[in-house]
Design a protein around this motif. Structure first.
Motif, short mmCIF file in Angstrom:
data_model
loop_
_atom_site.label_atom_id
_atom_site.label_comp_id
_atom_site.label_asym_id
_atom_site.label_seq_id
_atom_site.Cartn_x
_atom_site.Cartn_y
_atom_site.Cartn_z
N MET A 75 1.02 -1.16 -0.54
CA MET A 75 -0.34 -0.49 0.17
C MET A 75 0.89 1.22 0.08
SD MET A 75 -3.08 1.02 0.26
CE MET A 75 -4.28 2.36 0.50
N LYS A 76 1.69 1.19 0.26
CA LYS A 76 3.16 1.93 0.43
C LYS A 76 4.57 2.25 0.31
CE LYS A 76 4.62 1.77 5.76
NZ LYS A 76 4.25 2.58 6.92
N LYS A 77 4.89 2.31 -0.85
CA LYS A 77 6.37 2.23 -1.17
C LYS A 77 7.19 3.51 -1.05
CE LYS A 77 8.09 2.47 -5.98
NZ LYS A 77 7.94 3.57 -7.33
N ALA A 78 7.92 3.22 -0.59
CA ALA A 78 9.37 4.56 0.01
C ALA A 78 9.91 5.31 -1.54
CB ALA A 78 10.22 4.01 0.56
N GLY B 194 -0.89 5.98 -3.06
CA GLY B 194 -0.89 6.22 -3.80
C GLY B 194 -1.93 7.00 -4.79
N SER B 195 -2.98 7.92 -4.26
CA SER B 195 -3.58 8.68 -4.67
C SER B 195 -2.43 10.22 -3.81
CB SER B 195 -4.51 9.82 -3.64
OG SER B 195 -5.54 8.42 -4.54
N PHE B 196 -2.04 10.11 -2.70
CA PHE B 196 -0.88 11.10 -2.10
C PHE B 196 0.80 10.55 -2.05
CE2 PHE B 196 -5.18 12.42 -1.04
CZ PHE B 196 -5.10 13.57 -1.10
N VAL B 197 1.91 11.28 -1.98
CA VAL B 197 3.20 11.24 -1.77
C VAL B 197 3.07 12.25 -0.46
CG1 VAL B 197 4.99 11.35 -2.09
CG2 VAL B 197 3.66 10.64 -3.70
N TYR B 198 3.63 11.70 0.80
CA TYR B 198 4.09 12.45 1.29
C TYR B 198 5.76 12.55 1.83
CZ TYR B 198 -0.81 11.30 2.38
OH TYR B 198 -2.20 11.07 2.68
N LEU B 199 5.83 14.26 1.53
CA LEU B 199 7.47 14.30 1.58
C LEU B 199 7.91 14.46 3.10
CD1 LEU B 199 6.88 15.01 -1.05
CD2 LEU B 199 8.78 16.62 -1.15
N SER B 200 8.86 14.21 3.74
CA SER B 200 9.27 14.77 5.21
C SER B 200 10.21 15.92 4.34
CB SER B 200 10.47 13.16 5.09
OG SER B 200 10.10 12.23 5.38
N GLY B 201 10.15 16.61 6.02
CA GLY B 201 10.77 17.51 6.17
C GLY B 201 11.96 17.41 5.14
N GLN B 202 12.61 18.71 4.37
CA GLN B 202 13.28 18.82 3.55
C GLN B 202 14.39 19.93 3.73
OE1 GLN B 202 14.55 16.33 1.17
NE2 GLN B 202 12.49 15.70 1.98
#
Length: 125
Positions: free
Chosen positions: A1-4, A24-32
């Motif tokens: 379900m989630k992919k790095a 899937g529908s969203f990509v969550y970026l860690s703080g850069q």
């Protein structure tokens, strides 16, 4: 379900987390953090240069996920000093276009490695 999601065009994670997670529908970026991936250092200058580098790092991760800054729906900007809000906002406005993502921005006591700014994002497919 989630992919790095990972790219060498942005700094590697400095802890037990992923640069981003594709859900899937969203990509969550860690703080850069504003680390230049080629030098491993912060760019010379101040808040403007660090903001630009943080956004370029995020952009590289988005590209790896098949997206770009136009897919970003929400950002969170962490500042080491709220007086840097204006100059940060100038660079931010150069990198994004309308309709702008929703955004939170606030000052925190400290950021990792003494950074002036850290930016996280959520992007939609």
């Amino acid at each position: 379900m989630k992919k790095a999601i990972a790219t060498q065009k942005a700094p590697a994670a400095i802890g037990p987390y992923s640069q981003a997670i594709d859900a899937g529908s969203f990509v969550y970026l860690s703080g850069q953090l504003p680390i230049d991936p080629t030098t491993g250092q912060f760019p010379e200058g101040g808040i403007k240069e660090q903001t630009r580098q943080s956004l370029l790092n995020a952009q590289a991760i988005l590209i790896e996920a098949g997206l770009d800054l136009q897919n970003v729906v929400k950002t969170t900007v962490l500042l080491s000093d709220i007086t840097n809000f204006g100059p940060m906002n100038e660079v931010y406005a150069e990198m994004f276009s309308a309709p702008f993502p929703a955004r939170s921005a606030f000052a925190v006591r400290d950021l990792p490695k003494g950074a002036l700014v850290e930016i996280e994002m959520i992007a939609a497919r």
